[in-house]
Scaffold this motif. Structure first.
Motif, short mmCIF file in Angstrom:
data_model
loop_
_atom_site.label_atom_id
_atom_site.label_comp_id
_atom_site.label_asym_id
_atom_site.label_seq_id
_atom_site.Cartn_x
_atom_site.Cartn_y
_atom_site.Cartn_z
N ASN A 152 0.84 -1.20 0.00
CA ASN A 152 0.00 0.00 0.00
C ASN A 152 0.88 1.25 0.00
OD1 ASN A 152 -2.66 -1.29 0.25
ND2 ASN A 152 -1.92 -1.91 2.27
N TYR A 153 0.51 2.20 -0.84
CA TYR A 153 1.13 3.53 -0.86
C TYR A 153 0.00 4.56 -0.86
CZ TYR A 153 5.69 1.55 -2.05
OH TYR A 153 6.87 0.87 -2.02
N THR A 154 0.11 5.52 0.02
CA THR A 154 -0.93 6.55 0.12
C THR A 154 -0.33 7.94 -0.02
OG1 THR A 154 -0.74 6.62 2.53
CG2 THR A 154 -2.37 5.12 1.60
N ASN A 155 -1.14 8.83 -0.59
CA ASN A 155 -0.77 10.25 -0.71
C ASN A 155 0.58 10.43 -1.39
OD1 ASN A 155 -3.14 11.06 0.68
ND2 ASN A 155 -2.12 10.69 2.64
N LEU A 156 0.76 9.75 -2.51
CA LEU A 156 2.00 9.90 -3.27
C LEU A 156 2.05 11.29 -3.91
CD1 LEU A 156 2.27 6.42 -5.03
CD2 LEU A 156 3.65 7.26 -3.13
N GLU A 157 3.24 11.86 -3.90
CA GLU A 157 3.44 13.16 -4.53
C GLU A 157 3.51 12.98 -6.05
OE1 GLU A 157 3.49 16.11 -3.13
OE2 GLU A 157 3.16 15.27 -1.12
N PRO A 158 3.22 14.03 -6.81
CA PRO A 158 3.35 13.94 -8.27
C PRO A 158 4.79 13.59 -8.66
CG PRO A 158 2.10 15.89 -7.68
CD PRO A 158 2.65 15.33 -6.40
N GLY A 159 4.93 12.75 -9.69
CA GLY A 159 6.24 12.35 -10.18
C GLY A 159 6.16 11.01 -10.88
N GLU A 160 7.33 10.56 -11.37
CA GLU A 160 7.43 9.26 -12.03
C GLU A 160 7.91 8.21 -11.03
OE1 GLU A 160 9.54 9.05 -15.65
OE2 GLU A 160 8.38 10.65 -16.64
N TYR A 161 7.28 7.03 -11.07
CA TYR A 161 7.59 5.96 -10.14
C TYR A 161 7.75 4.65 -10.93
CZ TYR A 161 5.93 9.23 -6.57
OH TYR A 161 5.76 10.32 -5.77
N GLN A 162 8.59 3.79 -10.35
CA GLN A 162 8.78 2.45 -10.92
C GLN A 162 8.90 1.45 -9.78
OE1 GLN A 162 12.28 1.97 -13.32
NE2 GLN A 162 11.56 0.11 -14.29
N LEU A 163 8.07 0.41 -9.82
CA LEU A 163 8.07 -0.61 -8.77
C LEU A 163 9.01 -1.75 -9.19
CD1 LEU A 163 6.90 -1.73 -6.12
CD2 LEU A 163 5.15 -2.88 -7.51
N GLU A 164 10.02 -1.98 -8.36
CA GLU A 164 10.96 -3.08 -8.58
C GLU A 164 10.75 -4.12 -7.49
OE1 GLU A 164 14.77 -1.08 -10.79
OE2 GLU A 164 14.81 -1.22 -8.62
N GLN B 242 0.61 12.90 -12.43
CA GLN B 242 0.77 14.26 -12.96
C GLN B 242 0.60 15.30 -11.86
OE1 GLN B 242 -2.14 14.41 -16.14
NE2 GLN B 242 -0.58 13.85 -17.64
N LYS B 243 1.24 16.42 -12.10
CA LYS B 243 1.10 17.54 -11.18
C LYS B 243 -0.26 18.19 -11.37
CE LYS B 243 6.02 18.78 -11.13
NZ LYS B 243 7.00 19.84 -11.43
N PRO B 244 -0.83 18.73 -10.30
CA PRO B 244 -2.05 19.54 -10.50
C PRO B 244 -1.72 20.75 -11.35
CG PRO B 244 -1.21 19.80 -8.26
CD PRO B 244 -0.40 18.70 -8.89
N TYR B 245 -2.73 21.27 -12.02
CA TYR B 245 -2.47 22.34 -12.99
C TYR B 245 -1.80 23.55 -12.34
CZ TYR B 245 -6.53 24.86 -11.14
OH TYR B 245 -7.39 25.52 -10.32
#
Length: 454
Positions: free
Chosen positions: A165-177, A199-202
């Motif tokens: 579980n991941y909650t409240n992730l910040e905008p950005g690129e992620y990769q699960l290894e 994506q970032k909010p506008y």
């Protein structure tokens, strides 16, 4: 840590490898992989639970024996005597292959579509991932290491559960290894199971910052521009006020001058009218006396217009209604005979005429009313005169003078130039570019259509 619950015995085989019996199964440690000094090292070996559930078969205390053939016998608490054939050499197996069983975003299942980068909105930042491994021998005895690049700095280890579980992730690129290890394998190579971009909010995007910057610069520019316009407007306003004051002064002087001119013209005409009246006292011939009287009335008509103009705020236009009523009243007072009862019926409506049209119209009305009194009721003791003036179609005015007298001679209507009065009426109508119509029906009717803008 998970399976070495309590050691019950240690037994060496012919090659010096160690068999370790615990309260949770058998563990095998190869001699070549044992550290020289294990005080500060973790010893990893192969685990044989000997059953498909739970922690593994519990071994009895000091219940191991190696016979002359090299086979090793183990005593267990629930499975009785267990024999290990020395011909079988335990080997490290390949690590299972990790798989992603489920990928949920805010509780909604997502289709990862292979290795495609999944794009999520900034509000889709609560993830639930279910891991799995292709290990059918002991699928419940699998270890997981995972790391979410872009968030985790180190690997995390899971056993007994495959949910992340991941909650409240910040905008950005992620990769699960993910790395997987079974009870009889080492850790496998890291495998990328999911790649996604939140994506970032506008309001955090570059274009929004650019828009805010441009808006701010635009406000600064508009503020400067408005200040310049305000300054220029004030400057121009002062210039306009100054020029307006100069023009107003000149206009006031011009109005005074024009009013004085109209007043002098009116006075001069009054002098001429007075002279004609004095001259009339000395003339005995009635025809000459009538001609002087008509001339006096014409002069008084023009004088009356000039009087209205200098008394009016507008020095160019007059309201024809007030002028016409005064003119008709004056003519009636002058020409009304004592032995005749002539009734006037007026329907004169308001209409603005400029001086170039008002003077001819006044002279025409003077001639028409005078002719009615002088010629329409010869031999009659009573009669009626109707005077109408009103707006008409085609941006024109209609002036109509009608009587119920003896009528006009057809010879006068056809020839048009048989008398000074008729000649003057036609000439003045032509001067203002109007149309005239004379009718002889139970009296005389004269209809004149006057252009408004003349």
């Amino acid at each position: 840590e998970e399976f070495l619950k309590e050691t019950q015995f240690l037994e060496f085989d012919d090659d010096g490898n160690i068999w370790q019996g615990t309260s949770g199964g058998l563990h095998y440690h190869k001699r070549d992989e044992l550290p020289e000094n294990a005080s500060n090292n973790i010893i990893n070996g192969l685990f044989f639970p000997l059953e498909d559930f739970g922690k593994g078969v519990e071994m009895n205390y000091l219940s191991s024996y190696k016979d002359k053939t090299g086979d090793i016998w183990f005593g267990s608490y629930t499975h009785g005597l267990i024999k290990y054939d020395e011909k079988y050499k335990p080997e490290v197996k390949s690590a299972p292959t990790p798989i992603l069983r489920s990928f949920r975003v805010n509780g909604v299942e997502q289709d990862m579509k292979g290795e495609q980068l999944l794009t999520l909105e900034h509000s889709q930042n609560n993830l639930t991932l279910m891991l799995g491994a292709l290990f059918f021998e002991n699928p419940q005895r699998v270890f997981y290491k995972y790391r979410l690049q872009g968030l985790d700095e180190s690997w995390r280890t899971h056993y007994g559960t495959s949910q992340i579980n991941y909650t409240n992730l910040e905008p950005g690129e992620y990769q699960l290894e993910v790395q997987v290890k079974s009870i009889q394998s080492d850790w496998g190579e890291p495998v990328s199971l999911a790649s996604f971009n939140i994506q970032k909010p506008y309001w955090q995007t570059a274009w929004f910052y650019a828009l805010i910057t441009l808006s701010f610069l635009g406000l600064i520019y508009l503020s400067i521009r408005m200040m310049m316009i305000y300054y220029q407007k004030n400057k121009l306003g002062k210039m306009v006020d100054e020029r307006t004051a100069e023009l107003q002064l000149a206009l006031d002087e011009k109005e005074v001058l024009i009013k004085e001119i109209h007043h002098r013209v009116k006075n001069n005409m009054a002098v001429v009218s007075g002279l004609l009246e004095l001259q009339g006292y000395k003339i005995k011939d009635e025809e000459a006396k009538s001609a002087l009287e008509n001339s006096k009335l014409r002069i008084q008509t023009m004088s009356s217009i000039h009087e209205k103009l200098y008394q009016n705020e507008a020095l160019v236009n007059i309201d024809f209604k007030g002028f016409a009523e005064d003119l008709i009243e004056r003519i009636s007072a002058t020409l009304q005979g004592g032995d005749q009862e002539i009734k006037l019926h007026l329907d004169v409506r308001s209409g603005s005429l400029n001086v170039n049209t008002a003077i001819p119209c006044g002279l025409i009305l003077n001639e028409l009313i005078s002719n009615c009194y002088e010629h329409a009721f010869d031999g009659l003791t009573e009669g009626n005169i109707w005077v109408n003036f009103r707006p008409y179609v085609g941006n024109r005015y209609l002036m109509e003078v009608k009587d119920d007298g003896v009528g006009i001679s057809e010879e006068v209507i056809v020839k048009k130039r048989t008398s000074l009065g008729v000649t003057l009426i036609h000439s003045l109508t032509s001067q203002i570019k109007g149309d005239i119509e004379i009718l002889n029906d139970e009296g005389t009717t004269v209809i004149i259509k006057i252009p408004r803008d003349q």
